[in-house]
Motif scaffolding. Structure first.
Motif, PDB file in Angstrom:
ATOM      1  N   HIS A   1       0.814  -1.219   0.000  1.00 36.23           N
ATOM      2  CA  HIS A   1       0.000   0.000   0.000  1.00 36.23           C
ATOM      3  C   HIS A   1       0.852   1.276   0.000  1.00 36.23           C
ATOM      4  O   HIS A   1       0.320   2.377   0.130  1.00 36.23           O
ATOM      5  N   TYR A   2       2.160   1.129  -0.156  1.00 32.86           N
ATOM      6  CA  TYR A   2       3.094   2.233   0.042  1.00 32.86           C
ATOM      7  C   TYR A   2       2.789   3.429  -0.860  1.00 32.86           C
ATOM      8  O   TYR A   2       2.695   4.571  -0.397  1.00 32.86           O
ATOM      9  N   THR A   3       2.612   3.179  -2.149  1.00 33.10           N
ATOM     10  CA  THR A   3       2.361   4.288  -3.075  1.00 33.10           C
ATOM     11  C   THR A   3       1.023   4.946  -2.786  1.00 33.10           C
ATOM     12  O   THR A   3       0.896   6.177  -2.866  1.00 33.10           O
ATOM     13  N   TRP A   4       0.027   4.160  -2.437  1.00 32.27           N
ATOM     14  CA  TRP A   4      -1.278   4.738  -2.050  1.00 32.27           C
ATOM     15  C   TRP A   4      -1.107   5.646  -0.832  1.00 32.27           C
ATOM     16  O   TRP A   4      -1.690   6.740  -0.785  1.00 32.27           O
ATOM     17  N   ILE A   5      -0.308   5.225   0.149  1.00 32.31           N
ATOM     18  CA  ILE A   5      -0.090   6.033   1.346  1.00 32.31           C
ATOM     19  C   ILE A   5       0.509   7.391   0.985  1.00 32.31           C
ATOM     20  O   ILE A   5       0.139   8.426   1.548  1.00 32.31           O
ATOM     21  N   LEU A   6       1.417   7.398   0.011  1.00 33.47           N
ATOM     22  CA  LEU A   6       2.075   8.647  -0.389  1.00 33.47           C
ATOM     23  C   LEU A   6       1.157   9.572  -1.177  1.00 33.47           C
ATOM     24  O   LEU A   6       1.449  10.757  -1.318  1.00 33.47           O
ATOM     25  N   GLY A   7       0.071   9.044  -1.721  1.00 37.45           N
ATOM     26  CA  GLY A   7      -0.840   9.865  -2.505  1.00 37.45           C
ATOM     27  C   GLY A   7      -1.350   9.191  -3.759  1.00 37.45           C
ATOM     28  O   GLY A   7      -2.310   9.656  -4.368  1.00 37.45           O
ATOM     29  N   GLY A   8      -0.685   8.104  -4.178  1.00 39.82           N
ATOM     30  CA  GLY A   8      -1.203   7.299  -5.269  1.00 39.82           C
ATOM     31  C   GLY A   8      -0.566   7.516  -6.625  1.00 39.82           C
ATOM     32  O   GLY A   8      -0.687   6.666  -7.498  1.00 39.82           O
ATOM     33  N   ASP A   9       0.109   8.636  -6.838  1.00 40.93           N
ATOM     34  CA  ASP A   9       0.692   8.938  -8.143  1.00 40.93           C
ATOM     35  C   ASP A   9       2.193   9.190  -7.965  1.00 40.93           C
ATOM     36  O   ASP A   9       2.604  10.266  -7.537  1.00 40.93           O
TER      37      ASP A   9
ATOM     38  N   ASP B   1     -12.125   5.351  -0.341  1.00 39.43           N
ATOM     39  CA  ASP B   1     -13.357   4.573  -0.261  1.00 39.43           C
ATOM     40  C   ASP B   1     -13.123   3.144   0.209  1.00 39.43           C
ATOM     41  O   ASP B   1     -14.006   2.536   0.820  1.00 39.43           O
ATOM     42  N   ASP B   2     -11.939   2.603  -0.084  1.00 37.39           N
ATOM     43  CA  ASP B   2     -11.707   1.191   0.238  1.00 37.39           C
ATOM     44  C   ASP B   2     -10.523   0.944   1.166  1.00 37.39           C
ATOM     45  O   ASP B   2     -10.204  -0.193   1.483  1.00 37.39           O
ATOM     46  N   ARG B   3      -9.856   2.028   1.634  1.00 35.66           N
ATOM     47  CA  ARG B   3      -8.710   1.861   2.520  1.00 35.66           C
ATOM     48  C   ARG B   3      -8.660   2.983   3.548  1.00 35.66           C
ATOM     49  O   ARG B   3      -8.984   4.135   3.249  1.00 35.66           O
ATOM     50  N   LEU B   4      -8.179   2.631   4.743  1.00 32.95           N
ATOM     51  CA  LEU B   4      -8.040   3.595   5.828  1.00 32.95           C
ATOM     52  C   LEU B   4      -6.818   3.214   6.649  1.00 32.95           C
ATOM     53  O   LEU B   4      -6.721   2.085   7.137  1.00 32.95           O
ATOM     54  N   LEU B   5      -5.872   4.151   6.781  1.00 30.96           N
ATOM     55  CA  LEU B   5      -4.659   3.892   7.559  1.00 30.96           C
ATOM     56  C   LEU B   5      -4.557   4.887   8.709  1.00 30.96           C
ATOM     57  O   LEU B   5      -4.613   6.098   8.503  1.00 30.96           O
TER      58      LEU B   5
END
Length: 255
Positions: free
Chosen positions: A20-28, A179-183
């Protein structure tokens, strides 16, 4: 690193965060790379006429590596302990000759990867430095960096200052949600040098939420102490301040 209630940072990323690393950073990754390139350029970190070797310590999925390539460095040696993140980085690279991925420990890779006085820039960004197992590892690593850099070579470190202890509910930090993840992150202060980071990740599949939890120790590095260690390693600190996101940015140059 010895094991206790928390695992190692390497285990933590393998079990939980790498996916999930890239998603945590913002996704792009490319958008993040643009921001990192702008920061490095503002600090005066750019490639030389013949490119110049750069090393990205703790490269993750590659935002800093891509930024260094865009600034003209060739090759960029990208180092991380996660094979999954290194594979993701390579999926973003056009012209594989520009990047040399290294699966290894940032504490030992520099003497193996580069001859003394041959590296134009070293970056250790994204809060990588506090992931080291022991505070004593920091001056050793800085010594390796000082020896690897050419005269006029750059070091850029970004990290979170965790020296001020948060209390009560302030220790619960929302990191990112969609919508589908929460950290969510919870901080447990163990001693003056260490905080235990507990990451709670909720993911939704078929309208059902699943929780994963993992924890690891992180170093509490005081900015003044880190500046002193850079100077002891023969580096001239040019910039040391917090940015708008609360990250410390340290820029040092080898005289």
């Amino acid at each position: 690193m010895t094991r206790d209630a928390a695992g190692t940072s390497v285990d933590h990323y393998d079990r939980l965060l790498a996916e999930h690393y890239t998603w945590i950073l913002g996704g792009d990754v490319h958008e993040i790379a643009d921001r990192q390139a702008a920061l490095l350029a503002e600090l005066g970190v750019t490639g030389t006429e013949d490119g110049g070797t750069a090393i990205d310590l703790g490269c993750g999925s590659g935002a800093q590596t891509l930024a260094l390539v865009r600034l003209g460095f060739r090759p960029v040696i990208a180092v991380d302990t996660s094979r999954r993140l290194l594979d993701e980085l390579l999926s973003y690279v056009r012209g594989a000759e520009a990047v040399r991925p290294v699966h290894g420990d940032i504490r030992t890779v520099l003497p193996e990867a580069a001859e003394p006085g041959t590296v134009a820039a070293v970056v250790c960004m994204g809060d990588t430095l506090p992931h080291l197992p022991r505070k004593a590892d920091v001056p050793v690593l800085l010594g390796h960096i000082g020896r690897a850099l050419v005269s006029g070579g750059h070091l850029v470190v970004t990290y979170r200052d965790l020296t001020e202890e948060l209390r009560s509910t302030d220790r619960f930090i929302p990191v990112r949600n969609s919508d589908d993840r929460l950290l969510t992150c919870f901080l447990e202060y163990r001693d003056e040098d260490t905080v235990i980071v507990h990451d709670l990740l909720h993911t939704r599949t078929n309208n059902s939420w699943q929780q994963q939890a993992s924890s690891y120790p992180k170093l509490r590095l005081a900015p003044s102490w880190l500046v002193e260690q850079c100077r002891a390693a023969g580096l001239d600190v040019r910039h040391d301040a917090a940015d708008s996101r609360g990250m410390r940015v340290l820029h040092a140059v080898k005289p």
